[in-house]
Design an enzyme around this catalytic site. Structure first.
Site, PDB file in Angstrom:
ATOM      1  CD  GLU A   1      -8.687   1.392   2.161  1.00  0.00           C
ATOM      2  OE1 GLU A   1      -9.278   0.308   2.153  1.00  0.00           O
ATOM      3  OE2 GLU A   1      -8.141   1.876   1.165  1.00  0.00           O
TER       4      GLU A   1
ATOM      5  CB  CYS B   1      -1.640   2.592   0.971  1.00  0.00           C
ATOM      6  SG  CYS B   1      -3.030   3.694   0.708  1.00  0.00           S
TER       7      CYS B   1
ATOM      8  CE  LYS C   1      -7.437  -1.434   6.854  1.00  0.00           C
ATOM      9  NZ  LYS C   1      -6.674  -0.403   7.539  1.00  0.00           N
TER      10      LYS C   1
ATOM     11  CE  LYS D   1     -15.817   7.413  -6.933  1.00  0.00           C
ATOM     12  NZ  LYS D   1     -14.337   7.560  -6.886  1.00  0.00           N
TER      13      LYS D   1
ATOM     14  CG  ASP E   1     -14.678  11.880  -8.406  1.00  0.00           C
ATOM     15  OD1 ASP E   1     -13.999  11.519  -7.425  1.00  0.00           O
ATOM     16  OD2 ASP E   1     -14.564  11.358  -9.536  1.00  0.00           O
TER      17      ASP E   1
ATOM     18  CG  ASN F   1       2.384   4.272   3.749  1.00  0.00           C
ATOM     19  OD1 ASN F   1       1.891   4.222   4.870  1.00  0.00           O
ATOM     20  ND2 ASN F   1       1.707   4.670   2.693  1.00  0.00           N
TER      21      ASN F   1
ATOM     22  CG  LEU G   1       6.112  -7.003  15.978  1.00  0.00           C
ATOM     23  CD1 LEU G   1       7.027  -6.402  14.917  1.00  0.00           C
ATOM     24  CD2 LEU G   1       6.664  -6.733  17.363  1.00  0.00           C
TER      25      LEU G   1
ATOM     26  CG  LEU H   1      -7.306   8.333   5.431  1.00  0.00           C
ATOM     27  CD1 LEU H   1      -7.865   6.990   4.987  1.00  0.00           C
ATOM     28  CD2 LEU H   1      -8.355   9.394   5.237  1.00  0.00           C
TER      29      LEU H   1
ATOM     30  CE  LYS I   1      -0.804   3.993  -4.165  1.00  0.00           C
ATOM     31  NZ  LYS I   1      -0.449   5.385  -3.971  1.00  0.00           N
TER      32      LYS I   1
HETATM   33  C1  UDX Z   1      -1.891   2.233   5.316  1.00  0.00           C
HETATM   34  C2  UDX Z   1      -1.226   3.103   6.401  1.00  0.00           C
HETATM   35  O1  UDX Z   1      -1.385   2.488   7.688  1.00  0.00           O
HETATM   36  C3  UDX Z   1      -1.820   4.493   6.389  1.00  0.00           C
HETATM   37  O2  UDX Z   1      -1.168   5.311   7.350  1.00  0.00           O
HETATM   38  C4  UDX Z   1      -1.663   5.079   5.007  1.00  0.00           C
HETATM   39  O3  UDX Z   1      -2.252   6.367   4.948  1.00  0.00           O
HETATM   40  C5  UDX Z   1      -2.308   4.172   3.965  1.00  0.00           C
HETATM   41  O4  UDX Z   1      -1.758   2.864   4.060  1.00  0.00           O
HETATM   42  P1  UDX Z   1      -4.209   0.914   5.103  1.00  0.00           P
HETATM   43  O5  UDX Z   1      -3.798   0.548   3.722  1.00  0.00           O
HETATM   44  O6  UDX Z   1      -5.599   1.387   5.338  1.00  0.00           O
HETATM   45  O7  UDX Z   1      -3.274   2.087   5.671  1.00  0.00           O
HETATM   46  O8  UDX Z   1      -4.002  -0.394   5.988  1.00  0.00           O
HETATM   47  P2  UDX Z   1      -3.143  -0.796   7.261  1.00  0.00           P
HETATM   48  O9  UDX Z   1      -4.013  -0.834   8.444  1.00  0.00           O
HETATM   49  O10 UDX Z   1      -1.888  -0.036   7.339  1.00  0.00           O
HETATM   50  O11 UDX Z   1      -2.801  -2.316   6.889  1.00  0.00           O
HETATM   51  C6  UDX Z   1      -2.027  -2.594   5.729  1.00  0.00           C
HETATM   52  C7  UDX Z   1      -1.866  -4.085   5.515  1.00  0.00           C
HETATM   53  O12 UDX Z   1      -0.966  -4.615   6.460  1.00  0.00           O
HETATM   54  C8  UDX Z   1      -3.144  -4.916   5.642  1.00  0.00           C
HETATM   55  O13 UDX Z   1      -3.177  -5.856   4.579  1.00  0.00           O
HETATM   56  C9  UDX Z   1      -2.990  -5.606   6.976  1.00  0.00           C
HETATM   57  O14 UDX Z   1      -3.657  -6.845   7.017  1.00  0.00           O
HETATM   58  C10 UDX Z   1      -1.474  -5.799   7.040  1.00  0.00           C
HETATM   59  N1  UDX Z   1      -0.933  -5.903   8.404  1.00  0.00           N
HETATM   60  C11 UDX Z   1      -1.063  -4.870   9.282  1.00  0.00           C
HETATM   61  C12 UDX Z   1      -0.238  -7.037   8.785  1.00  0.00           C
HETATM   62  O15 UDX Z   1      -0.090  -7.974   7.997  1.00  0.00           O
HETATM   63  N2  UDX Z   1       0.288  -7.102  10.053  1.00  0.00           N
HETATM   64  C13 UDX Z   1       0.171  -6.103  10.946  1.00  0.00           C
HETATM   65  O16 UDX Z   1       0.676  -6.217  12.055  1.00  0.00           O
HETATM   66  C14 UDX Z   1      -0.536  -4.937  10.540  1.00  0.00           C
END
Ligand code: UDX
Length: 439
Positions: free
Chosen positions: A158, A266, A329, A37, A32, A214, A256, A156, A269
């Protein structure tokens, strides 16, 4: 001889990838440009909160399979396969993705590449980026066309990053030669032999798989949140609606969950960057529905503020609002585009006195929003509150005892922004319970 791997960029994705590949037995060098870091990682400390990752990091540092550096020269010397894991954030004031970190990595690494190797892009990028970088790489590397690019998007989540990396649903690689495919199959052999499906394709398809995945997930969340809007208008219950839809195997129940909608580094954006890129390609109509997906998502935040104001008696003045959750989340300390903090900041701007608690994202929230008040427990945030808002569904919030919490608040008003609580139980203890999309 097993390949030696480097991971360039040790943020969320890179730190996880480096530790996981070392765990699989590879020798890994993480790089990095942020020296602080790197020092932290080398000392076995994780700059982020990610369940299980710190143990993995420490174990592999101790085993001598994992090291960190800030030197591109050292990385080029060391690696047979270089994974590029830098971020591609949204450009300031635009929808498009900023790929300058990616360009910078190629420009810093390529001049040191004097022998055969692969450079594997994992970042989420506008389609067409891989082809452009492949050409740039060969042009800048002394080894010329002995250096080849592969595109290998990362999916992946988070909070589940280690598991998603070691046991992914699928591996996608965009390649330009059979030789590159062969090397990638060897690198991912530990996973492929466990039955993880591999999709081998060209660069643009590999890049698009990530954007499409996504976009689909964001659409699914906004779909159920649009249903929540209709439910509110029709006095129906979106939680029951969602549960009933989930029994249809073609629909499925995951992603859902109606509520405050998506945030994070992610989904928001990525759908915007996808629209911007489609526009450049003359295919903007194909993705104009994503504009609506984005709009539905942002309306949930506004609706949350409205519900809170209603429960506060029509105005936030002289009103204490207790906010449970700051992370975008649960199981994460990430506050990038967090719906919870967005709501908290808006209420404060409208005159409310807002007190926030989150089990792990508190420090990040405090740094980003010093104007808000913070508490070090759920009860602390709820103390003397006229309205309590559940905005991130951490387990400790879902398991709160309504009677106990009821004793510290000024008024038993709660809005369940994630449809995570049992309405019956809360109402039975005298709470005025409201949720998005339910009567
Ligand atoms: C996401 C994708 O799932 C992952 O595959 C990609 O590589 C990166 O972006 P992440 O940002 O870690 O991953 O979070 P994710 O678990 O997907 O949740 C995204 C957002 O959706 C969160 O704010 C979560 O609270 C919200 N969410 C998720 C809902 O509002 N309702 C749902 O049913 C599921």
């Amino acid at each position: 001889m097993p390949y030696r791997l480097t991971v360039l960029g040790t943020g969320y994705l890179g730190a996880t990838h480096a530790a996981c590949m070392a765990e699989l037995g590879f020798e890994v060098l993480g790089l990095d440009i942020d020296a602080a870091k790197i020092a932290q990682l080398q000392a076995g400390e994780l700059p982020i909160y990610e369940p299980g990752l710190e143990e993995l990091l420490k174990r592999n540092l101790d085993a001598g399979r994992l090291r960190f550096t800030t030197s591109f020269e050292e990385a080029a010397e060391f690696g047979d396969v270089h994974f590029v894991c830098v971020g591609t954030p949204q450009k300031q004031g635009e929808y498009a993705a900023d790929v300058s970190y990616l360009d910078a990595v190629i420009d810093s690494l390529a001049p040191h590449l004097t022998r055969e190797c692969l450079v594997v892009g994992k970042s989420t990028v506008p389609v067409g980026t891989a082809a452009r970088l492949a050409e740039r790489l060969v042009r800048l590397a002394p080894a010329g066309d002995q250096v080849e690019l592969v595109w290998n998007p990362e999916f992946l989540r988070e909070g589940f990053a280690v598991d998603d990396t070691l046991r992914p649903d699928r591996i996608v690689i965009g390649v330009a030669s059979e030789q590159a495919e062969k090397i990638m199959r060897e690198v991912y052999e530990p996973m492929l032999s466990e039955g993880v499906p591999l999709v081998v394709t060209d660069y643009p398809t590999a890049e698009l798989v990530k954007s499409a995945a996504n976009a689909f997930l964001a659409t699914k969340i906004s779909f159920i949140n649009a249903m929540a809007e209709v439910c509110e208008a029709a006095h129906a219950d979106v939680r029951q609606l969602s549960a009933a839809l989930a029994y249809d195997e073609r629909i499925g129940g995951r992603f859902l969950n109606p509520g405050l909608g998506f945030g994070g580094g992610c989904l928001p954006k990525d759908i915007r960057a996808f629209m911007a890129r489609a526009g450049e390609l003359g295919a903007d109509q194909a993705l104009s529905f994503l504009r609506e997906v984005d709009a539905i998502n942002m309306r949930r935040r506004a609706r949350m503020v409205d519900l809170a104001r209603e429960l506060a008696g029509g105005s936030f003045h002289d009103c204490v609002v207790g906010v449970l959750g700051a992370a975008f989340k649960p199981n994460s300390d990430d506050i990038r585009d967090s719906p919870a903090l967005d709501v908290a900041v808006t209420i404060r701007r409208q005159g409310g006195s807002v007190r926030v608690y989150d089990p792990v994202a508190l420090e990040n929230a405090r740094r980003a929003h010093p104007e808000l008040d913070y508490a070090d427990s759920a009860e602390g945030a709820a103390r003397d509150a006229h309205v309590v808002l559940l905005l991130t569904e951490w387990r400790e919030f879902v398991e709160l005892d309504p009677e106990r919490l009821g004793r510290v608040v000024a008024a038993r008003n709660i809005v369940d922004g994630r449809n995570a609580l049992d309405a019956e139980i809360w109402r039975a203890t005298g709470w005025h319970y409201r949720a998005l999309g339910r009567p």
